[in-house]
Scaffold this motif. Structure first.
Motif, mmCIF file in Angstrom:
data_model
loop_
_atom_site.group_PDB
_atom_site.id
_atom_site.type_symbol
_atom_site.label_atom_id
_atom_site.label_comp_id
_atom_site.label_asym_id
_atom_site.label_seq_id
_atom_site.Cartn_x
_atom_site.Cartn_y
_atom_site.Cartn_z
ATOM 1 N N ALA A 1 0.725 -1.654 0.018
ATOM 2 C CA ALA A 1 0.238 0.125 0.071
ATOM 3 C C ALA A 1 1.120 1.389 0.116
ATOM 4 N N LEU A 2 1.985 1.596 0.484
ATOM 5 C CA LEU A 2 2.707 2.735 1.279
ATOM 6 C C LEU A 2 3.763 2.205 -0.154
ATOM 7 N N MET B 1 5.977 -0.134 11.360
ATOM 8 C CA MET B 1 5.577 0.570 12.281
ATOM 9 C C MET B 1 4.057 0.304 11.738
ATOM 10 N N LYS B 2 2.651 0.419 12.057
ATOM 11 C CA LYS B 2 1.269 0.603 11.791
ATOM 12 C C LYS B 2 0.707 1.492 11.895
ATOM 13 N N ALA B 3 0.728 2.384 12.964
ATOM 14 C CA ALA B 3 0.478 3.862 13.228
ATOM 15 C C ALA B 3 0.882 4.578 12.525
ATOM 16 N N ILE B 4 2.255 4.347 12.099
ATOM 17 C CA ILE B 4 2.593 5.055 10.809
ATOM 18 C C ILE B 4 2.034 4.707 9.721
ATOM 19 N N ALA B 5 2.136 3.917 9.450
ATOM 20 C CA ALA B 5 2.127 3.238 7.804
ATOM 21 C C ALA B 5 -0.170 3.819 7.781
ATOM 22 N N ALA B 6 -0.435 3.718 8.447
ATOM 23 C CA ALA B 6 -2.444 4.025 8.265
ATOM 24 C C ALA B 6 -2.523 5.816 8.400
ATOM 25 N N VAL B 7 -1.878 6.583 8.860
ATOM 26 C CA VAL B 7 -1.680 8.070 8.539
ATOM 27 C C VAL B 7 -1.198 7.971 7.251
ATOM 28 N N ALA B 8 0.647 7.678 7.073
ATOM 29 C CA ALA B 8 0.688 7.631 5.911
ATOM 30 C C ALA B 8 0.345 7.743 4.495
ATOM 31 N N SER C 1 -1.832 10.296 2.355
ATOM 32 C CA SER C 1 -0.392 9.800 0.954
ATOM 33 C C SER C 1 0.391 11.033 1.093
ATOM 34 N N PHE C 2 1.157 10.681 2.252
ATOM 35 C CA PHE C 2 2.353 11.353 2.468
ATOM 36 C C PHE C 2 3.447 11.127 1.693
ATOM 37 N N SER C 3 4.201 12.569 1.823
ATOM 38 C CA SER C 3 5.728 12.472 0.955
ATOM 39 C C SER C 3 6.425 10.890 1.380
ATOM 40 N N PRO C 4 7.242 10.879 0.567
ATOM 41 C CA PRO C 4 8.473 9.987 1.085
ATOM 42 C C PRO C 4 9.115 10.746 2.368
ATOM 43 N N ALA D 1 13.438 3.324 2.257
ATOM 44 C CA ALA D 1 13.072 2.134 2.696
ATOM 45 C C ALA D 1 11.474 2.465 4.280
ATOM 46 N N MET D 2 10.976 1.455 4.261
ATOM 47 C CA MET D 2 9.224 1.691 5.299
ATOM 48 C C MET D 2 10.150 1.665 6.919
#
Length: 435
Positions: free
Chosen positions: A42-43, A78-85, A89-92, A280-281
């Motif tokens: 997804a990311l 890191m699930k919380a970061i991934a969910a928000v990102a 639609s966070f930038s790298p 990297a994630m």
């Protein structure tokens, strides 16, 4: 034991275990893919992270954690970061800033001893509650995925019929077919189905060697990443990826030296202080991943070393061309694997009031009475209630910090009468005076 001799001992254990149980170790290494793959894909699809860099660096970290710790310690998102990102639609640069923020805070907590102190003061029922709550959260997330599937949709290779089939197979491995490498079989089936679907769509992976690049957060990316995603990740990482994973390792693998809280904290810090600069994630070690890998047969660091080598080679050789193939991996199969991992984590709550609870074991040793392994009825009820309050609020609010605070308040409420009684006794003895 000196560090070189410790590494030598861990290496010997890894090699011996892999030689004796190679199929189980390989199968167990796949136990966390149900969490890793969907989030990484997804990311990557959003252009927030590089799939190649994520595979390469998480593979390197898998290898290093297997070598240094000797247990099937996962490297997961890191699930919380991934969910928000994903949602924003966070930038790298923003997701890199979030990972760096958590890494720095965790590093400070590790080197100053704050993490160790924090772990020492948390009651076992609260820790068990965090573990059980994390397990139920995994099950609920997997069920949400399964609910989105139809009986024959979205594909002939990914639907509820497949989910029912692999779930029945999972139940059989719990009873009549315990030696079957379930995760390995399911993964191979899923990979074959994904390859067939990709071939039909003419989108098979091609050789696309890794082309490294750097990501440096600039300007507002620092504040967006740290405040909007990093702050929410901190309690999750501290409680589930450090405290809970150390306790779980001791519960599941008592014959293997348990990593210290400080070493796990430094490990999470180092992974993110290195990997996110290359797209990297952000990653951590999670109790859910450890439970999943243990459930499917992993018992040593050899399992994650094997997984790391595969990730490393695949990331270097195929890179971003894997996105299409992995997107076609059946969600039904991944979801059932996540359910199995979640239930393995839930199962640790069973030992709350038995000798499996280390606080009761320590108390029995202190008083020299092995019968104190078992708490009396009133104490068992209190401990169960603290754990369930932690579980209920964690699952209800989908937030580890809320569950933790609720569990601690419940624990302190039970401790309050004894505290008042001790204060009164000291007052009557003249040991407490007003200033």
């Amino acid at each position: 034991m000196t560090f070189p001799s410790q590494i030598q001992s861990i290496t010997k254990y890894n090699v011996t275990t892999f030689r004796r149980h190679s199929v189980s170790e390989i199968a167990g290494s796949l136990g966390d893919l149900g969490t890793f793959l969907p989030i990484a894909l997804a990311l990557a699809a959003n252009g927030t992270v590089s799939l190649a860099s994520t595979l390469i660096f998480s593979g390197l970290f898998n290898i290093l954690t297997g070598l240094f710790f000797g247990i099937p310690l996962p490297v997961q998102p890191m699930k919380a970061i991934a969910a928000v990102a994903i949602a924003r639609s966070f930038s790298p640069g923003s997701i890199a800033a979030a990972g760096l923020f958590v890494a720095v805070i965790l590093f400070v907590g590790s080197v100053t001893g704050l993490l160790q102190w924090f772990t020492r003061v948390i009651p076992i029922p609260v820790v068990k509650g965090i573990q059980v709550g994390a397990g139920l959260s995994l099950v609920m997330a997997a069920c949400t995925t399964l609910h989105s599937l139809g009986w024959i949709h979205p594909s002939w290779a990914d639907n509820r019929l497949w989910a029912i089939g692999v779930f029945i197979a999972l139940l059989l491995t719990n009873s009549t077919a315990k030696r079957l490498p379930y995760a390995l079989v399911v993964f191979v089936i899923g990979l074959v189905l994904a390859i067939i679907r990709s071939a039909l769509a003419s989108s098979l992976p091609s050789f696309l060697f890794w082309n490294p690049y750097t990501v440096v957060p600039v300007g507002s990316e620092w504040s967006i990443g740290a405040i909007n995603a990093g702050l929410g990740q901190l309690p999750l990482t501290t409680l589930n990826s450090v405290v809970a994973v150390v306790h779980l390792a001791a519960d599941l693998l008592p014959s293997v030296p348990t990593p210290s809280v400080t070493s796990i904290g430094l490990s999470v810090s180092a992974m993110n202080l290195i990997g996110v600069w290359f797209g990297a994630m952000p990653v951590c070690h999670g109790s859910g991943g450890l439970a999943g890998q243990y459930r499917f047969g992993a018992r040593s660091g050899a399992s994650v070393i094997f997984l790391g080598l595969v990730k490393l080679v695949v990331g270097l050789v195929f890179g971003e061309s894997l996105v299409g193939l992995l997107h076609r991996f059946p969600k039904a199969l991944l979801a059932v694997m996540v359910i199995a991992a979640g239930m393995e984590l839930v199962r640790v709550g069973e030992s709350l009031n038995t000798s499996g609870a280390r606080d009761l074991a320590r108390h029995a040793e202190d008083v020299g009475d092995s019968s104190r392994f078992h708490a009396d009825e009133e104490e068992r009820t209190r401990r169960w209630m603290v754990m369930m309050v932690t579980v209920g609020l964690l699952v209800g609010f989908k937030n580890d910090a809320v569950g933790f605070v609720a569990g601690m308040l419940c624990h302190w409420a039970y401790e309050l009468p004894a505290l008042i009684q001790r204060t009164r006794r000291r007052w009557s003895e003249g040991r407490v005076r007003l200033p």
